[in-house]
Motif scaffolding. Structure first.
Motif, PDB file in Angstrom:
ATOM      1  N   ILE A  72       0.837  -1.198   0.000  1.00 38.66           N
ATOM      2  CA  ILE A  72       0.000   0.000   0.000  1.00 38.66           C
ATOM      3  C   ILE A  72       0.878   1.256   0.000  1.00 38.66           C
ATOM      4  CG2 ILE A  72      -1.700   1.341   1.316  1.00 38.66           C
ATOM      5  CD1 ILE A  72      -2.786  -1.383   2.360  1.00 38.66           C
ATOM      6  N   LEU A  73       1.953   1.230   0.782  1.00 37.41           N
ATOM      7  CA  LEU A  73       2.877   2.356   0.832  1.00 37.41           C
ATOM      8  C   LEU A  73       3.499   2.617  -0.534  1.00 37.41           C
ATOM      9  CD1 LEU A  73       4.552   4.455   2.469  1.00 37.41           C
ATOM     10  CD2 LEU A  73       6.230   2.636   2.783  1.00 37.41           C
ATOM     11  N   SER A  74       3.943   1.577  -1.190  1.00 37.24           N
ATOM     12  CA  SER A  74       4.556   1.730  -2.512  1.00 37.24           C
ATOM     13  C   SER A  74       3.557   2.298  -3.512  1.00 37.24           C
ATOM     14  CB  SER A  74       5.091   0.389  -3.009  1.00 37.24           C
ATOM     15  OG  SER A  74       6.118  -0.063  -2.157  1.00 37.24           O
ATOM     16  N   LEU A  75       2.336   1.805  -3.470  1.00 36.83           N
ATOM     17  CA  LEU A  75       1.293   2.344  -4.340  1.00 36.83           C
ATOM     18  C   LEU A  75       1.063   3.826  -4.048  1.00 36.83           C
ATOM     19  CD1 LEU A  75      -1.063   2.060  -6.384  1.00 36.83           C
ATOM     20  CD2 LEU A  75      -2.497   1.409  -4.429  1.00 36.83           C
ATOM     21  N   GLY A  76       0.974   4.168  -2.777  1.00 37.74           N
ATOM     22  CA  GLY A  76       0.739   5.550  -2.385  1.00 37.74           C
ATOM     23  C   GLY A  76       1.842   6.484  -2.846  1.00 37.74           C
ATOM     24  N   ILE A  77       3.086   6.059  -2.695  1.00 36.55           N
ATOM     25  CA  ILE A  77       4.207   6.894  -3.138  1.00 36.55           C
ATOM     26  C   ILE A  77       4.162   7.086  -4.644  1.00 36.55           C
ATOM     27  CG2 ILE A  77       6.720   6.949  -3.400  1.00 36.55           C
ATOM     28  CD1 ILE A  77       6.858   5.604  -0.599  1.00 36.55           C
ATOM     29  N   CYS A  78       3.877   6.022  -5.371  1.00 34.23           N
ATOM     30  CA  CYS A  78       3.806   6.108  -6.831  1.00 34.23           C
ATOM     31  C   CYS A  78       2.698   7.066  -7.265  1.00 34.23           C
ATOM     32  CB  CYS A  78       3.569   4.721  -7.417  1.00 34.23           C
ATOM     33  SG  CYS A  78       3.487   4.686  -9.211  1.00 34.23           S
ATOM     34  N   VAL A  79       1.525   6.918  -6.696  1.00 33.94           N
ATOM     35  CA  VAL A  79       0.387   7.771  -7.057  1.00 33.94           C
ATOM     36  C   VAL A  79       0.676   9.219  -6.664  1.00 33.94           C
ATOM     37  CG1 VAL A  79      -2.038   8.268  -6.521  1.00 33.94           C
ATOM     38  CG2 VAL A  79      -1.317   5.924  -6.983  1.00 33.94           C
ATOM     39  N   LEU A  80       1.213   9.415  -5.473  1.00 39.43           N
ATOM     40  CA  LEU A  80       1.514  10.756  -4.995  1.00 39.43           C
ATOM     41  C   LEU A  80       2.511  11.464  -5.915  1.00 39.43           C
ATOM     42  CD1 LEU A  80       0.827  12.383  -2.285  1.00 39.43           C
ATOM     43  CD2 LEU A  80       3.153  11.795  -1.662  1.00 39.43           C
ATOM     44  N   CYS A  81       3.581  10.767  -6.274  1.00 33.49           N
ATOM     45  CA  CYS A  81       4.612  11.377  -7.123  1.00 33.49           C
ATOM     46  C   CYS A  81       4.135  11.617  -8.555  1.00 33.49           C
ATOM     47  CB  CYS A  81       5.860  10.499  -7.139  1.00 33.49           C
ATOM     48  SG  CYS A  81       6.750  10.512  -5.583  1.00 33.49           S
ATOM     49  N   ALA A  82       3.242  10.789  -9.038  1.00 28.98           N
ATOM     50  CA  ALA A  82       2.796  10.902 -10.427  1.00 28.98           C
ATOM     51  C   ALA A  82       1.555  11.779 -10.588  1.00 28.98           C
ATOM     52  CB  ALA A  82       2.512   9.513 -10.993  1.00 28.98           C
ATOM     53  N   SER A  83       0.940  12.181  -9.485  1.00 25.73           N
ATOM     54  CA  SER A  83      -0.299  12.947  -9.587  1.00 25.73           C
ATOM     55  C   SER A  83      -0.026  14.395  -9.964  1.00 25.73           C
ATOM     56  CB  SER A  83      -1.071  12.885  -8.270  1.00 25.73           C
ATOM     57  OG  SER A  83      -0.404  13.621  -7.275  1.00 25.73           O
ATOM     58  N   GLY A  84      -1.040  15.003 -10.530  1.00 22.97           N
ATOM     59  CA  GLY A  84      -0.945  16.417 -10.831  1.00 22.97           C
ATOM     60  C   GLY A  84      -0.726  17.203  -9.547  1.00 22.97           C
ATOM     61  N   GLY A  85       0.074  18.224  -9.629  1.00 20.47           N
ATOM     62  CA  GLY A  85       0.389  19.006  -8.440  1.00 20.47           C
ATOM     63  C   GLY A  85       1.689  18.591  -7.790  1.00 20.47           C
ATOM     64  N   SER A  86       2.153  17.386  -8.072  1.00 16.55           N
ATOM     65  CA  SER A  86       3.428  16.954  -7.500  1.00 16.55           C
ATOM     66  C   SER A  86       4.571  17.626  -8.257  1.00 16.55           C
ATOM     67  CB  SER A  86       3.574  15.433  -7.594  1.00 16.55           C
ATOM     68  OG  SER A  86       3.829  15.040  -8.925  1.00 16.55           O
ATOM     69  N   TRP A  87       5.691  17.754  -7.597  1.00 16.95           N
ATOM     70  CA  TRP A  87       6.849  18.376  -8.233  1.00 16.95           C
ATOM     71  C   TRP A  87       7.241  17.618  -9.491  1.00 16.95           C
ATOM     72  CZ3 TRP A  87      11.675  16.421  -9.388  1.00 16.95           C
ATOM     73  CH2 TRP A  87      12.566  17.354  -9.906  1.00 16.95           C
ATOM     74  N   MET A  88       7.208  16.286  -9.434  1.00 21.46           N
ATOM     75  CA  MET A  88       7.627  15.481 -10.587  1.00 21.46           C
ATOM     76  C   MET A  88       6.755  15.753 -11.809  1.00 21.46           C
ATOM     77  SD  MET A  88       8.768  11.918  -8.830  1.00 21.46           S
ATOM     78  CE  MET A  88       9.641  11.311 -10.253  1.00 21.46           C
ATOM     79  N   ARG A  89       5.462  15.941 -11.592  1.00 22.49           N
ATOM     80  CA  ARG A  89       4.547  16.226 -12.705  1.00 22.49           C
ATOM     81  C   ARG A  89       4.632  17.670 -13.158  1.00 22.49           C
ATOM     82  NH1 ARG A  89      -0.023  13.007 -13.643  1.00 22.49           N
ATOM     83  NH2 ARG A  89      -0.757  14.195 -15.399  1.00 22.49           N
ATOM     84  N   GLU A  90       4.565  18.577 -12.185  1.00 23.20           N
ATOM     85  CA  GLU A  90       4.492  19.995 -12.518  1.00 23.20           C
ATOM     86  C   GLU A  90       5.792  20.531 -13.133  1.00 23.20           C
ATOM     87  OE1 GLU A  90       1.599  21.623 -12.465  1.00 23.20           O
ATOM     88  OE2 GLU A  90       0.770  19.719 -11.799  1.00 23.20           O
ATOM     89  N   SER A  91       6.924  19.973 -12.733  1.00 26.43           N
ATOM     90  CA  SER A  91       8.198  20.438 -13.275  1.00 26.43           C
ATOM     91  C   SER A  91       8.495  19.827 -14.641  1.00 26.43           C
ATOM     92  CB  SER A  91       9.338  20.071 -12.322  1.00 26.43           C
ATOM     93  OG  SER A  91       9.540  18.656 -12.338  1.00 26.43           O
ATOM     94  N   LYS A  92       7.652  18.876 -15.046  1.00 25.54           N
ATOM     95  CA  LYS A  92       7.849  18.138 -16.310  1.00 25.54           C
ATOM     96  C   LYS A  92       9.061  17.214 -16.249  1.00 25.54           C
ATOM     97  CE  LYS A  92       4.580  20.639 -18.319  1.00 25.54           C
ATOM     98  NZ  LYS A  92       3.311  20.446 -17.779  1.00 25.54           N
ATOM     99  N   PHE A  93       9.560  16.980 -15.037  1.00 22.19           N
ATOM    100  CA  PHE A  93      10.720  16.106 -14.860  1.00 22.19           C
ATOM    101  C   PHE A  93      10.464  14.709 -15.416  1.00 22.19           C
ATOM    102  CE2 PHE A  93      13.127  13.043 -12.232  1.00 22.19           C
ATOM    103  CZ  PHE A  93      14.414  13.423 -12.591  1.00 22.19           C
ATOM    104  N   LEU A  94       9.234  14.224 -15.270  1.00 26.57           N
ATOM    105  CA  LEU A  94       8.912  12.881 -15.763  1.00 26.57           C
ATOM    106  C   LEU A  94       9.038  12.777 -17.282  1.00 26.57           C
ATOM    107  CD1 LEU A  94       5.825  11.971 -13.555  1.00 26.57           C
ATOM    108  CD2 LEU A  94       8.151  11.125 -13.344  1.00 26.57           C
ATOM    109  N   HIS A  95       9.057  13.906 -17.970  1.00 26.66           N
ATOM    110  CA  HIS A  95       9.154  13.908 -19.432  1.00 26.66           C
ATOM    111  C   HIS A  95      10.572  14.188 -19.925  1.00 26.66           C
ATOM    112  CE1 HIS A  95       4.855  13.553 -19.608  1.00 26.66           C
ATOM    113  NE2 HIS A  95       4.737  14.580 -18.800  1.00 26.66           N
TER     114      HIS A  95
END
Length: 152
Positions: A72-95
């Motif tokens: 559950i923790l791993s799922l939560g971290i993944c969803v949290l980091c990939a969701s809109g509003g997260s630094w990883m999404r908003e900074s476009k780092f994932l792209h």
């Protein structure tokens, strides 16, 4: 001049809160596992000298609730980091190339974690079965689920 921008909290999507909820639930489950097991909660598959079979608390729902919490923790971290509003999404780092490499590495590690947990569940069940015999067999009958109630 009034600021017509909506509150920053209005920009946080439900997925972010879902990830946060998963992390909170996982932490709570792990806490209750530590509390139920006491000094018998170890990070290695081992039997202590005065070991006894714990079948209360979260161990009355599934036989390996601490591992359920890890999933559950791993799922939560993944969803949290990939969701809109997260630094990883908003900074476009994932792209970016580094972002894609880190994401791929994370998924490989997560896959390894899942496989390791399933293997460890089997190892622990066998050790407990040998150590506690009929007491373990009775607990297995009462609590047939290893990780997820009603599923596995």
């Amino acid at each position: 001049m009034p600021n017509d921008d909506p509150s920053p909290l209005q920009h946080i999507p439900p997925t972010f809160y879902f990830g946060l909820l998963c992390i909170t639930i996982a932490a709570s489950i792990r806490y209750y596992c530590y509390k139920a097991m006491g000094k018998h909660f170890t990070y290695e598959v081992t039997m202590l000298k005065d070991h006894h079979l714990v079948t209360t608390g979260p161990y009355s729902i599934v036989r390996h609730p601490s591992y359920t919490a890890m999933l559950i923790l791993s799922l939560g971290i993944c969803v949290l980091c990939a969701s809109g509003g997260s630094w990883m999404r908003e900074s476009k780092f994932l792209h970016t190339v580094p972002g894609e490499l880190i994401t791929a590495a994370w998924f490989l590690l997560y896959s390894r974690l899942i496989v390791s947990l399933f293997l460890r569940v089997e190892t622990e069940d066998e050790l407990l079965r040998r150590q506690f015999g009929n007491e373990w067999n009775e607990w297995e009958r009462r609590v047939p689920w290893k990780l997820v109630p009603g599923i596995y």
